[in-house]
Design an enzyme around this catalytic site. Structure first.
Site, short mmCIF file in Angstrom:
data_model
loop_
_atom_site.label_atom_id
_atom_site.label_comp_id
_atom_site.label_asym_id
_atom_site.label_seq_id
_atom_site.Cartn_x
_atom_site.Cartn_y
_atom_site.Cartn_z
CB SER A 1 -0.91 -0.12 1.27
OG SER A 1 -0.10 0.33 2.47
CE LYS A 2 -2.75 5.11 -3.02
NZ LYS A 2 -4.26 5.16 -3.25
#
Ligand code: GLU
Length: 314
Positions: free
Chosen positions: A245-246
């Protein structure tokens, strides 16, 4: 014969692009180009709280730096625009109007807390909405969320990689939201309206959306639209099995680039993970088009063990 293939990549500009986004973009692009099709970039910036123009600009920059291109998009225009969901609200309103005229829409005042209070375990998701507000006749004045009445029955499709997938949407999800209480159309509605209006024939996306697809098929039917074909890709995960994910900032495309990693090394990594290459070596997207094959793609989540240093970050 004209080639009618139209594919798309539909990112949400809510953060920096990471390897997982590049994976989806590359494979959707390869699928389109290997069919000699057109490729559309659509910004899914529906959520005004989370979307930022700066992330859109970064996405476009990162995609181009990776060597991907598109025939239509927010930066290049095209005959099916606008290519930002934030500029397409009138189309979503028309679709909602059709559902309303068909008597399939109702306002729902259930709060998040009420919705999870009825769950067998607090906060549990995945049980159908009770339909508590269906018969209340609350005004459709846009001040409350809107739900669509789901017809009982199975909605299924043949995924190009995974085969048949189906779900009884009424039993599993129940009447679902098509507009949020703040007036923002729901992803499920917008994606259907847009893929149909943009004449998309093939949707290639992450398999986190696999179980959204039956809901979307229900909407295609309710809105009397033609559904595209679907191919769901395995997600990239970290060694603990969590979706990349980010949060993995050092594996963002911008971070790898500024650490000196060449784009072709990132593409080569993704192609190797997609089993399109025997070994990890630098390659340009264009060089993968001829060898692309859906049959080679893995079905299980793809573990990313490599660190930024192994990418050759200096
Ligand atoms: N905007 C969605 C996302 O970034 C993808 C939607 C789709 O491909 O249908 O996760």
């Amino acid at each position: 014969m004209t080639n009618l293939y139209r594919g798309r990549y539909a990112p949400s500009p809510t953060g920096e692009m990471h390897l997982g986004n590049a994976w989806t973009a590359l494979l959707a692009w390869l699928h389109a180009r290997s069919h000699g099709g057109r490729f559309v970039l659509r910004m899914e910036d529906l959520d005004p709280d989370r979307s930022r123009p700066v992330y859109e600009a970064q996405l476009i920059h990162d995609l181009r730096w990776l060597g991907l291109d598109w025939d239509e998009g927010p930066d290049v225009g095209g005959g099916y625009g606008p290519y930002r969901q934030s500029e397409r609200f009138s189309l979503y309103r028309q679709a909602l109007d059709m559902l309303r005229q068909d008597g399939r829409l109702y306002a729902c005042r259930c709060t998040r807390a009420q919705l999870s209070a009825g769950a067998p375990h607090p906060g549990e998701q995945g049980r159908p909405y009770s339909g508590a507000c269906r018969t209340l006749g609350l005004p459709l004045d846009g001040r409350q969320a809107l739900r669509v009445v789901v017809r009982p029955g199975v909605y299924g499709f043949e995924d190009e990689a995974r085969g048949w997938f189906e779900q009884d949407v009424a039993a599993v999800v129940g009447d679902f939201a098509v507009q949020r209480a703040d007036g923002v159309p729901a992803y499920q509605l917008a994606v259907v309206v847009d893929d149909a209006a943009m004449a998309v024939t093939h949707v290639v996306r992450g398999d986190d959306l696999l179980d959204s697809t039956p809901r979307q098929l229900f909407l295609y039917e309710a809105l009397r639209l033609r559904a595209p074909r679907f191919l769901h890709l395995p997600l990239l995960v970290d060694p603990e099995g969590r979706r990349l994910s980010k949060r993995q900032r050092d594996l963002s495309i911008a971070a790898l680039r500024s650490a000196g990693v060449p784009a072709e090394r990132i593409i080569g990594y993704l192609a190797w993970k997609a089993r399109l290459l025997e070994a990890w070596r630098p390659v340009a997207p264009q060089a993968l088009v001829a060898a692309f094959s859906v049959a080679r793609l893995p079905l299980a989540p793809v573990v990313v063990r490599e660190t930024a240093a192994e990418f050759g970050a200096v």
